[in-house]
Enzyme design. Structure first.
Site, PDB file in Angstrom:
ATOM      1  N   LYS A  22      31.513  20.369 -98.939  1.00  0.00           N
ATOM      2  CA  LYS A  22      32.004  21.597 -98.278  1.00  0.00           C
ATOM      3  C   LYS A  22      33.033  22.293 -99.166  1.00  0.00           C
ATOM      4  CE  LYS A  22      35.603  21.322 -95.531  1.00  0.00           C
ATOM      5  NZ  LYS A  22      36.865  21.996 -95.279  1.00  0.00           N
ATOM      6  N   ARG A 121      50.881  25.835 -94.998  1.00  0.00           N
ATOM      7  CA  ARG A 121      49.834  26.312 -95.906  1.00  0.00           C
ATOM      8  C   ARG A 121      50.080  27.737 -96.441  1.00  0.00           C
ATOM      9  NH1 ARG A 121      43.976  24.373 -93.907  1.00  0.00           N
ATOM     10  NH2 ARG A 121      43.712  23.899 -96.096  1.00  0.00           N
ATOM     11  N   ASP A 304      42.603  14.253 -97.024  1.00  0.00           N
ATOM     12  CA  ASP A 304      41.500  14.516 -96.094  1.00  0.00           C
ATOM     13  C   ASP A 304      40.896  13.239 -95.522  1.00  0.00           C
ATOM     14  OD1 ASP A 304      41.745  17.274 -96.580  1.00  0.00           O
ATOM     15  OD2 ASP A 304      40.625  17.028 -98.442  1.00  0.00           O
TER      16      ASP A 304
HETATM   17  N1  EPU Z   1      50.688  25.077-101.119  1.00  0.00           N
HETATM   18  C1  EPU Z   1      51.780  25.920-101.228  1.00  0.00           C
HETATM   19  N2  EPU Z   1      51.582  27.158-101.737  1.00  0.00           N
HETATM   20  C2  EPU Z   1      50.366  27.604-102.127  1.00  0.00           C
HETATM   21  C3  EPU Z   1      49.248  26.740-102.037  1.00  0.00           C
HETATM   22  C4  EPU Z   1      49.446  25.466-101.513  1.00  0.00           C
HETATM   23  O1  EPU Z   1      52.897  25.543-100.853  1.00  0.00           O
HETATM   24  O2  EPU Z   1      50.239  28.753-102.575  1.00  0.00           O
HETATM   25  C5  EPU Z   1      50.881  23.727-100.559  1.00  0.00           C
HETATM   26  C6  EPU Z   1      50.105  23.534 -99.257  1.00  0.00           C
HETATM   27  O3  EPU Z   1      50.809  24.060 -98.151  1.00  0.00           O
HETATM   28  C7  EPU Z   1      49.945  22.036 -99.216  1.00  0.00           C
HETATM   29  C8  EPU Z   1      49.816  21.666-100.693  1.00  0.00           C
HETATM   30  O4  EPU Z   1      50.326  22.782-101.436  1.00  0.00           O
HETATM   31  O5  EPU Z   1      51.101  21.467 -98.693  1.00  0.00           O
HETATM   32  C9  EPU Z   1      48.399  21.397-101.143  1.00  0.00           C
HETATM   33  O6  EPU Z   1      47.573  22.476-100.791  1.00  0.00           O
HETATM   34  P1  EPU Z   1      46.285  22.865-101.637  1.00  0.00           P
HETATM   35  O7  EPU Z   1      46.446  24.250-102.114  1.00  0.00           O
HETATM   36  O8  EPU Z   1      45.991  21.788-102.625  1.00  0.00           O
HETATM   37  O9  EPU Z   1      45.189  22.828-100.496  1.00  0.00           O
HETATM   38  P2  EPU Z   1      44.077  23.893-100.188  1.00  0.00           P
HETATM   39  O10 EPU Z   1      43.476  24.376-101.442  1.00  0.00           O
HETATM   40  O11 EPU Z   1      44.571  24.868 -99.201  1.00  0.00           O
HETATM   41  C10 EPU Z   1      42.123  22.202-100.213  1.00  0.00           C
HETATM   42  C11 EPU Z   1      41.112  21.726 -99.233  1.00  0.00           C
HETATM   43  C12 EPU Z   1      41.797  20.891 -98.176  1.00  0.00           C
HETATM   44  C13 EPU Z   1      42.493  19.722 -98.837  1.00  0.00           C
HETATM   45  C14 EPU Z   1      43.449  20.216 -99.931  1.00  0.00           C
HETATM   46  C15 EPU Z   1      44.093  19.100-100.721  1.00  0.00           C
HETATM   47  C16 EPU Z   1      39.458  23.477 -99.170  1.00  0.00           C
HETATM   48  C17 EPU Z   1      38.787  24.520 -98.393  1.00  0.00           C
HETATM   49  N3  EPU Z   1      40.470  22.851 -98.590  1.00  0.00           N
HETATM   50  O12 EPU Z   1      43.031  22.982 -99.463  1.00  0.00           O
HETATM   51  O13 EPU Z   1      40.752  20.396 -97.346  1.00  0.00           O
HETATM   52  O14 EPU Z   1      43.223  19.006 -97.872  1.00  0.00           O
HETATM   53  O15 EPU Z   1      42.756  21.082-100.835  1.00  0.00           O
HETATM   54  O16 EPU Z   1      43.114  18.364-101.371  1.00  0.00           O
HETATM   55  O17 EPU Z   1      39.055  23.181-100.277  1.00  0.00           O
HETATM   56  C18 EPU Z   1      39.709  19.690 -95.375  1.00  0.00           C
HETATM   57  O18 EPU Z   1      38.649  19.699 -95.986  1.00  0.00           O
HETATM   58  O19 EPU Z   1      39.852  19.168 -94.232  1.00  0.00           O
HETATM   59  C19 EPU Z   1      40.887  20.325 -95.996  1.00  0.00           C
HETATM   60  C20 EPU Z   1      41.960  20.706 -95.313  1.00  0.00           C
END
Ligand code: EPU
Length: 424
Positions: A22, A121, A304
């Site tokens: 996904k 987030r 996750d």
């Molecule tokens: N963060 C910030 N600022 C930003 C971006 C992220 O503070 O601009 C923080 C987030 O709040 C979080 C941490 O950095 O505390 C990590 O966030 P990341 O950006 O890595 O997560 P994401 O890209 O929003 C993806 C997956 C998540 C998974 C995370 C970590 C997708 C659609 N989502 O999210 O998947 O938990 O990476 O591996 O790819 C899931 O599948 O259930 C899911 C939530």
């Protein structure tokens, strides 16, 4: 109302082919707008987050066809489009469209994203990176109004190795002028999959999968054909299913190195594990013992899989702790597992689990995708019948979960329940 009805107590056993990822698909489906030619994707999971993303792409003028198992997307001609906040708040990755749209059209208006409610987030790393590449970003209410007639390569340091920011900025940089270097980049396999996809479009990227990624921008990217790799998080869920039901499950079509953290923690808890070039097998013939788990960016233990792992440890012998370092509030499973007889409390970011010998079936509610997976696992191992509500969260990320679990011997059915008649 859709309910997953589970009769617990049967060990999961057998071999399962894991569907496409996904999270890799969602990242790739944002970047597909960078391609000025048709792209054919195979193995895209048919989950609701993907369908929402495709609706967004249609808004931007992409032509989308399912040709059997192949998803064909032609983004040759894009149009200016302003998605509604109702659309973008459905998924986090709606925001990863911003950079590709800027790169193709020079301007974008995009409302704030949403996604599972597991923490604040924010999107500050995305915004900082795009600004460093020359974008001018304003906000009107919840709308980002962005102009970038020209994106220019630059050096970007991420304060935290965010998977989403790494993917978004890496993709955008493929059409920026000159070289972009992303330092402290995320190393998640979904970042590498996205890089592989972008390279298949003709992009020049080095270092994906390490903490420094270098992108040499190009004027144009072409179409391509690409196979979406298996979902490592779904694979992890099935392996935990073997552990919690004292069963024996082999996940096939996966890269074993993507399961290293999960498999090693299961071994530490007393499960047996083996692996081959594209499979991993986990079995347990007795109750596991309590362990400590801490989530970390890849290659650490994946956030996750934290909630499903907590479900497994709820039935382990002794005390366990699960420390969540990525999100502030990925805790929606705790109260529901306690309804089933688990003994879990939370102290700050750590779940303290006093293992119980047995869980009891109960009517429980999923609060987010992975909490839903945790409840399903608990239901498979519990005594009696468990009914999981809010199945739409599970449908965001697990394609055909009940049929795959049934194939492994789980007793799980999707039923449509009549809505309760509201009291006057
Ligand atoms: N963060 C910030 N600022 C930003 C971006 C992220 O503070 O601009 C923080 C987030 O709040 C979080 C941490 O950095 O505390 C990590 O966030 P990341 O950006 O890595 O997560 P994401 O890209 O929003 C993806 C997956 C998540 C998974 C995370 C970590 C997708 C659609 N989502 O999210 O998947 O938990 O990476 O591996 O790819 C899931 O599948 O259930 C899911 C939530």
């Amino acid at each position: 109302m859709t309910v997953l009805r589970i009769e617990g107590g049967t060990p999961l056993s057998g071999v399962v082919d894991v569907p496409g990822s996904k999270n890799a698909s969602l990242a790739i489906l944002s970047s597909v707008l960078l391609a000025s030619g048709p792209v054919t994707l195979r193995n895209v999971p048919r989950v609701s987050d993907v369908f929402i993303k495709l609706d967004l792409l249609r808004g931007y003028g992409a032509k989308i066809d399912w040709e059997g198992e192949n998803l064909v997307i032609d983004s040759s001609e894009l149009v200016d489009f302003e998605p509604t906040p109702e659309m973008t708040r459905l998924i986090r990755t709606s925001f990863y469209l911003l950079g590709p749209i800027l790169a193709r059209l020079g301007r974008a208006r995009l409302p704030m994203p949403g996604g599972c409610q597991i923490g604040a987030r924010p999107v500050d790393y995305h915004l900082k990176g795009l600004t460093a590449m020359g974008a001018k970003i304003d906000t009107i209410g919840e709308m980002y109004v962005v102009d970038a007639p020209r994106l220019v390569g630059t050096e970007i340091y991420l304060d935290f190795p965010s998977a989403g920011a790494t993917q978004h900025l890496m993709a955008t940089a493929t059409l920026a002028e000159g070289i972009t270097v992303i330092e402290n980049a995320a190393m998640e396999p979904e970042v590498t999959s996205l890089a592989d996809f972008l390279v298949s479009l003709g992009a020049r990227i080095e270092g994906a999968g390490t903490s420094t990624i270098t992108i040499q921008g190009k004027e144009k990217l072409t179409g391509s054909q690409f196979f979406i790799p298996a979902d490592r998080l779904q694979a992890g869920t099935f392996l935990l299913g073997a552990a919690i039901t004292q069963g024996d499950v082999t996940v096939r079509g996966v890269l074993p190195e993507h399961q290293t953290a999960v498999v090693n923690k299961l071994r530490e808890a007393g499960a047996k594990a083996s692996e081959g070039p594209d499979w991993v097998r986990v079995s347990a013939d007795r109750r596991l013992r309590g362990i400590r788990v801490k989530t970390m960016p890849y290659p650490g233990f994946p956030t996750d899989v934290q909630q499903p792992m907590a479900a497994v440890l709820a039935m382990a012998d002794g005390l366990s702790t699960v420390n969540e370092t990525i999100y502030e509030s990925r805790t929606g499973h705790i109260g529901e597992l306690n309804r089933m007889g688990a003994k879990m409390t939370i102290e700050g970011r750590t779940t303290i689990i006093e293992g119980v010998a047995e869980l009891q079936g109960a009517k429980v509610v999923a609060s987010d995708l992975r909490a839903g997976a945790a409840l399903v696992l608990a239901g498979l191992a519990a005594k009696g019948v468990t009914e999981v509500r809010n199945v739409h969260f599970i449908d965001r990320g697990y394609e055909g979960l009940e049929s795959l679990l049934t194939h492994l011997g789980g007793r799980i059915q999707r039923i449509q329940e009549k809505e309760p008649i509201p009291l006057a």
